[in-house]
Design a protein around this motif. Sequence first.
Motif, short mmCIF file in Angstrom:
data_model
loop_
_atom_site.label_atom_id
_atom_site.label_comp_id
_atom_site.label_asym_id
_atom_site.label_seq_id
_atom_site.Cartn_x
_atom_site.Cartn_y
_atom_site.Cartn_z
N ALA A 1 1.81 13.68 1.98
CA ALA A 1 2.06 14.81 2.88
C ALA A 1 0.76 15.01 3.66
N VAL A 2 0.65 14.26 4.72
CA VAL A 2 -0.60 14.26 5.49
C VAL A 2 -0.63 15.52 6.36
N SER A 3 -1.78 16.17 6.36
CA SER A 3 -1.90 17.37 7.19
C SER A 3 -1.78 16.96 8.66
N ASP A 4 -0.91 17.66 9.38
CA ASP A 4 -0.71 17.29 10.79
C ASP A 4 -1.93 17.63 11.64
N TRP A 5 -2.66 18.66 11.22
CA TRP A 5 -3.79 19.11 12.03
C TRP A 5 -5.05 19.22 11.18
N ARG A 6 -6.15 19.21 11.87
CA ARG A 6 -7.44 19.49 11.21
C ARG A 6 -8.23 20.41 12.13
N ALA A 7 -9.26 21.03 11.58
CA ALA A 7 -10.09 21.91 12.40
C ALA A 7 -10.76 21.09 13.49
N LYS A 8 -10.74 21.62 14.70
CA LYS A 8 -11.26 20.85 15.83
C LYS A 8 -12.73 20.52 15.61
N SER A 9 -13.49 21.53 15.16
CA SER A 9 -14.89 21.20 14.86
C SER A 9 -15.19 21.68 13.45
N GLU A 10 -15.49 20.73 12.59
CA GLU A 10 -15.82 21.09 11.21
C GLU A 10 -17.23 21.67 11.20
N VAL A 11 -17.38 22.84 10.58
CA VAL A 11 -18.68 23.51 10.58
C VAL A 11 -19.48 23.03 9.38
N GLY A 12 -20.74 22.70 9.62
CA GLY A 12 -21.57 22.11 8.57
C GLY A 12 -21.98 23.09 7.48
N SER A 13 -22.05 24.40 7.82
CA SER A 13 -22.39 25.37 6.79
C SER A 13 -21.31 26.44 6.71
N LYS A 14 -21.25 27.13 5.58
CA LYS A 14 -20.16 28.06 5.31
C LYS A 14 -20.08 29.16 6.39
N ILE A 15 -18.87 29.36 6.91
CA ILE A 15 -18.69 30.39 7.94
C ILE A 15 -18.84 31.76 7.26
N LEU B 1 0.87 -1.18 0.00
CA LEU B 1 0.00 0.00 0.00
C LEU B 1 0.90 1.23 0.00
N VAL B 2 0.48 2.22 -0.76
CA VAL B 2 1.27 3.45 -0.90
C VAL B 2 0.34 4.63 -0.67
N THR B 3 0.75 5.57 0.18
CA THR B 3 -0.05 6.79 0.30
C THR B 3 0.62 7.89 -0.52
N SER B 4 -0.18 8.78 -1.05
CA SER B 4 0.36 9.79 -1.96
C SER B 4 -0.47 11.07 -1.90
N GLY B 5 0.19 12.18 -2.22
CA GLY B 5 -0.55 13.45 -2.33
C GLY B 5 -0.77 14.12 -0.98
N PRO B 6 -1.51 15.22 -1.01
CA PRO B 6 -1.81 15.93 0.23
C PRO B 6 -3.08 15.36 0.87
N THR B 7 -3.42 15.85 2.03
CA THR B 7 -4.79 15.63 2.49
C THR B 7 -5.45 17.00 2.61
N PHE B 8 -6.74 17.02 2.44
CA PHE B 8 -7.52 18.25 2.61
C PHE B 8 -8.37 18.06 3.87
N GLU B 9 -8.25 19.01 4.76
CA GLU B 9 -9.00 18.92 6.02
C GLU B 9 -10.04 20.03 6.03
N ALA B 10 -11.29 19.63 5.99
CA ALA B 10 -12.36 20.63 5.84
C ALA B 10 -12.47 21.53 7.07
N ILE B 11 -12.65 22.83 6.79
CA ILE B 11 -12.95 23.79 7.87
C ILE B 11 -14.46 24.01 7.88
N ASP B 12 -14.97 24.19 6.68
CA ASP B 12 -16.42 24.26 6.47
C ASP B 12 -16.65 23.67 5.07
N PRO B 13 -17.86 23.68 4.52
CA PRO B 13 -18.06 22.97 3.24
C PRO B 13 -17.23 23.52 2.09
N VAL B 14 -16.68 24.74 2.19
CA VAL B 14 -15.92 25.27 1.05
C VAL B 14 -14.44 25.49 1.34
N ARG B 15 -14.07 25.55 2.60
CA ARG B 15 -12.66 25.85 2.93
C ARG B 15 -11.99 24.62 3.52
#
Length: 401
Positions: free
Chosen positions: A273-287, A190-204
């Motif tokens: 390149a895994v993101s070390d952090w993510r938003a503590k609480s992902e917001v369900g609608s756009k901030i 198994l190989v991991t590749s690329g970045p990860t995207f960690e959602a802040i809200d549905p668009v960011r």
Amino acid sequence: MDGKRVLLIVSGGIAAYKCPDLVRRLRERGTLVRCLLTQGGAEFVTALALQAVSEEKVYQNLFSLTDENEMGHIRLSRESDLILIAPATANIIAKMAHGQADDLATTAILASDKPVFIAPAMNHYMYNHPATQANLALLIARGVTVIGPEEGNMACREFGMGRMSEPLEIVAKLDSFFATNLPLKGKRALVTSGPTFEAIDPVRFIGNRSSGKQGHAIARALAALGCQTTLISGPTQQTDPIGVCVVHVESAREMLSACETALPADIAVCAAAVSDWRAKSEVGSKIKKAAGAAPPNLKLTDNPDILATLSQLVIKRPELVVGFAAETDDVISNATSKRKRKECDWIIANDVSPHTGTFNGDANKVHLITSGGVENWPKMSKIKVGEKLAERITAHFGDAS
Ligand code: C5P
């Protein structure tokens, strides 16, 4: 593939229309193809068409006296080198996962001791349904090889993941399986590749500049040496390497769960390149940005460390776990302590300072750090780094066996 015998089971999906072509392509390579048509399969392609291209009788009924007389389900599987189910519908995958044997196809599969390959084809909701995914994971864990599916327009006029791989792609997979001189044949990676995207809200989201070029090149190189390779890719612009099972994910947590699903594996290469952090609480609608209001306070929390998790597994730990260390200062000493801290076997250190152009560039200059010391590799293309690493992994298993 000359002289190899393939039992092709055609189950009931629209992609069955590709099967006469698939049979033709297999036969062009000298393969003997015997077809078994399920009741659903027969709704999409005729036995006559398959018989004409395979020049063999097509088998359909479990209880047909004639078929049983000529060739029972046991003989059908014994007298083949490999069973290929294409298209494999959600239904036949579910039956296989649960050991059902209620028709000739599933009985022949259950009675078989031969390698089994499946080329799933179904609507994307069916494919992504947790039940289908769990069934596929079960089959993979039991050693079934899954070819595809691909993303694209579907017969139901929807777009998504679930199109059966093209006949040539399927033939290429069988070709490399039968090739005898591939040194990593029988190994799983198994190989991991690329970045990860960690959602802040549905668009960011929180992301990074990783292109996935290096991880994809490694997966491609391992597969070319016969390794059954699963590539778990974050969002990238890279095309899926041929002959590799690609799982697309967004976040670190999705990436970890896809890695766990891909186990057991002999080799794990964590190039993402895994993101070390993510938003503590992902917001369900756009901030919303309110006029005059202070910017929101973004609270972060730690992401799981996939490399450390895989390295420290007690059950199912891959025999060889390889990590990457993207560093800008004290490259080798930082990477050496990272290898110890995360408990991986090898670490590939690379300098990602802006002047090196490594991130998103096509070349890489790396150092391979193992328990035996440091190997300094000259600057080369990421494709070459992938190939050299695959050769190094081959040598490791050669030495180990
Ligand atoms: O700790 P650092 O991010 O520098 O470690 C890099 C290595 O760890 C890479 O192999 C990367 O794929 C892996 N990693 C991981 N999961 C994380 C962070 C890094 O697998 N959350």
